[in-house]
Write a protein that holds these residues in place. Sequence first.
Motif: not given
Length: 197
Positions: A174, A177-178, A181-182
């Motif tokens: 994944v 960045w995701y 952020a999560g």
Amino acid sequence: MSSLPFAHLAPTPAPCRPASLRDLFFAFTWLALQGFGGVLVVVQRELVERKRWLSQEEFVEDWAVAQVLPGPNVVNLALMFGGRMFGLPGALTALAGLLAAPLVIVLLLAMLHTRFAGYPAVEGALRGMAAVSAGLIGAVGLKLAVALANNPVPLAWSVAIALTGFILVALLHVPLWYVMAGLGGLGCVLAWRRLRA
């Protein structure tokens, strides 16, 4: 008892500080010259254990901020630390110490690599250095884990967030960045709720 909120969570300040800009420059030059493949290990050892310019808790907090900011982590840390010690001249001095000598070495190595990159011994040496760097980073991660005792996020949640991040990035690929952020947002919310309580 202190009147400041959450004073019990404040990191213990380090007992020492750089004597001068020159001291700061040479310290960051020395740690940069030791940091092939990543300098987290060297930065922690030099600033916390050897120089004692930062406590373990201060280092963990500064490193966390350096990771969130755009740009290379160690550059962000050098700018923050130098700026805290001597203002703008300190930030620029720490940055110069971190980049000057390694830049010259990297340019020389790049010229050598273009000539000898195809040799099996060179390829094997680079693979070996990558494995050593990964092991050193893992060891520092375990060493810094003791600072989690002062973290407002419970240890079980911290471990769960770290394992989830590893699975998402390393195994499921994944985009970072995701994940940042999560999981970073989740960690911030958990810390905020604990501190607010």
